[in-house]
Design an enzyme around this catalytic site. Structure first.
Site, mmCIF file in Angstrom:
data_model
loop_
_atom_site.group_PDB
_atom_site.id
_atom_site.type_symbol
_atom_site.label_atom_id
_atom_site.label_comp_id
_atom_site.label_asym_id
_atom_site.label_seq_id
_atom_site.Cartn_x
_atom_site.Cartn_y
_atom_site.Cartn_z
ATOM 1 N N SER A 273 93.111 -26.061 -97.399
ATOM 2 C CA SER A 273 93.080 -27.135 -96.401
ATOM 3 C C SER A 273 91.716 -27.245 -95.736
ATOM 4 C CB SER A 273 94.169 -26.920 -95.347
ATOM 5 O OG SER A 273 94.052 -25.661 -94.719
ATOM 6 N N HIS A 303 100.011 -22.620 -100.428
ATOM 7 C CA HIS A 303 99.181 -22.578 -99.226
ATOM 8 C C HIS A 303 100.031 -22.590 -97.963
ATOM 9 C CE1 HIS A 303 95.897 -22.840 -96.567
ATOM 10 N NE2 HIS A 303 95.561 -24.107 -96.684
ATOM 11 N N HIS A 349 97.273 -10.523 -99.529
ATOM 12 C CA HIS A 349 96.398 -11.618 -99.105
ATOM 13 C C HIS A 349 95.197 -11.656 -100.041
ATOM 14 C CE1 HIS A 349 93.622 -13.987 -96.596
ATOM 15 N NE2 HIS A 349 94.709 -14.484 -96.045
ATOM 16 N N ARG A 358 96.938 -11.495 -87.289
ATOM 17 C CA ARG A 358 97.828 -12.574 -86.836
ATOM 18 C C ARG A 358 99.286 -12.129 -86.901
ATOM 19 N NH1 ARG A 358 96.006 -17.149 -90.883
ATOM 20 N NH2 ARG A 358 96.305 -15.332 -92.249
ATOM 21 N N ASP A 404 102.335 -15.044 -92.513
ATOM 22 C CA ASP A 404 103.563 -15.734 -92.879
ATOM 23 C C ASP A 404 104.784 -14.826 -92.864
ATOM 24 O OD1 ASP A 404 102.311 -18.289 -93.479
ATOM 25 O OD2 ASP A 404 101.412 -17.260 -95.182
#
Length: 467
Positions: A273, A303, A349, A358, A404
């Site tokens: 993105s 994504h 990742h 995060r 996520d």
């Protein structure tokens, strides 16, 4: 003393022009500059800083490019300048040099809140400086004043069938905002290249400001949540978004959105993105067109859909082994996932080689607000088990959780259970990083991107008869 006099311009502090600007800042009036005013002060110094960097290092090499990188999706290939954030494999994301714990401590908060306001994060992304509470409040008011979307865009969204994916509607509406683009008009009027950043800034501010109304309208149309309430000019960005979604009375959810938007706002420039927005913007497409393209990339399952996959996997696990299952039962389920040729969603990742900061920020939020939630407890249980299993199975260079692995659980806890909408929230957040870089690209005169491509046949010929 103004905030600009107390701040240090990290990304250009080595240049003489920057030092001079910072010294002169001590003599500014007590009125604090707006974000656009502060940016205008910083741009000349950064232009000189980039010139100095290119003069000193422009002919130096990052190292060789190997053929596997071309076939492997350009993984790890150094090819972009992205000023807002850098992702370190061991430290995680840094926003203008600051870690997530640092921004949680330093950025202004809402009255009575404990999570950073995304307004402050956007200021940091653009300037490299921590804004004052007053500057953040002014930015909140500015975005609220810009938040209305054109009537024809409302009609476009209202005519979309509820079966059209929320991300498709989101991209459609953002692209349609191009109708009123300040940059497109200025370009047609022959604006100087040196002034490109001004209308780009205005478009970017309008873009970010209008996203809550767009997202709220999509959510209420698709899921039958009734009429959209008005933006409250006295509230911060996240509180207004929460209200538009129907959760504004829950201050804990407001706090969650402040954290969510902040930590999802930027993740250096190589993800789909972010890179898409930069690429399309390099053609001098306005921020609405550039970010619309970003959203189309974010909508891809590799994504922006990962947190949905995590949630589906967790729920399927609970349905098969029940809540409060033993470690042995969870381990067996994890192994069955791997032996079935699937990955454990939310783990690993492309860049990180440690637990995603995060993820940690969200876990700390959950420990504070929902420590006894069954799904959160399962997430914690998995965190204690999965890394060792992945290492034993040899399935991952990084066996640790990413962002996520947690976000869907938090949204579900507060009642936002419509998973197809989660990527829209991701998109609202990602606009901050993409917009900040678009503004700087136009300020610094970044050129059209045009990398060189090769065919497979050309690669074979290139290395024929070579060791």
């Amino acid at each position: 003393m103004a905030a600009s006099a107390r701040s240090v311009l990290r990304f250009s502090r080595s240049s003489p022009v920057a030092r001079s600007a910072l010294n002169s800042a001590r003599f500014y009036s007590t009125k604090q500059p707006t974000l656009k005013e502060r940016l205008a002060e910083l741009i000349p110094a950064e232009i000189e800083n980039v010139k100095a960097i290119r003069a000193a290092h422009g002919k130096k090499s990052f190292g060789p490019v190997v053929v596997d990188q071309l076939y492997g999706g350009m993984r790890g290939l150094p090819a972009l300048i992205w000023d807002g954030s850098v992702l370190d494999p061991d430290e995680g994301i840094r926003f203008r040099g600051k870690t997530i714990p640092e921004i949680q401590e330093l950025l202004p908060r809402a009255p009575g809140g404990s999570e950073p306001l995304p307004e402050g994060l956007f200021w940091l992304l653009l300037t490299g400086e921590i804004p004052t509470q007053e500057q953040v409040a002014e930015l909140s008011r500015d975005w609220a004043a810009r938040s209305a979307i054109p009537e024809f865009v409302e009609e476009i969204l209202d005519r979309c069938p509820p079966t059209l994916h929320p991300m498709s509607q989101f991209s459609l509406a953002v692209t349609a905002l191009n109708h009123d683009s300040a940059f497109a008009k200025a370009y047609q009027d022959g604006v100087s290249k040196k002034e490109y950043w001004g209308p780009t800034f205005e478009d970017s501010m309008d873009l970010i400001a209008k996203l809550p109304n767009i997202a709220g309208r999509i959510y209420r149309n698709v899921y039958g949540r009734g009429k959209l309430p008005a933006i409250d000019p006295t509230k911060d960005y996240s509180h207004n978004l929460s209200t538009l979604l129907g959760f504004g009375d829950n201050e804990a959810f407001n706090e969650l959105l402040r954290l969510y938007i902040t930590i999802h706002s930027d993740h250096e420039g190589g993800n789909v993105s972010a890179h898409t927005g930069k690429l399309v913007g390099s053609a001098l497409s306005d921020p609405f067109l550039a970010f619309g393209a970003s959203l189309n990339g974010l909508a891809g399952p590799l994504h922006g859909l990962a947190n949905q996959e995590v949630l589906l996997w967790l729920r399927k696990m609970q349905s098969q082994i029940g809540e409060n299952a033993t470690d042995e039962a969870v381990q067996e389920y994890i192994w069955s996932t791997l032996k079935g040729g699937k990955v454990v969603p939310g783990y690993g990742h492309a860049v990180l080689r440690k637990t995603d900061p995060r993820y940690t920020a969200q876990r700390e939020f959950a420990l504070k607000h929902l420590p006894d939630d069954a799904l959160f407890k399962l997430v914690g249980q998995i965190y204690n088990l999965v890394p060792d299993i992945l290492l034993e199975a040899g399935k991952a260079k990084n066996p640790w959780p990413n962002v996520d692995a947690h976000s869907g659980v938090l949204l579900t806890y507060y009642g936002l259970t419509e998973m197809n909408f989660y990527t829209v929230l991701f998109g609202v957040s990602r606009s901050f990083g993409v917009a900040a870089q678009l503004i700087w690209d136009r300020a610094l005169g970044a050129p059209l991107e045009r990398p060189k491509s090769y065919s497979s046949d050309a690669i074979q010929k290139m290395f024929k008869d070579k060791n």
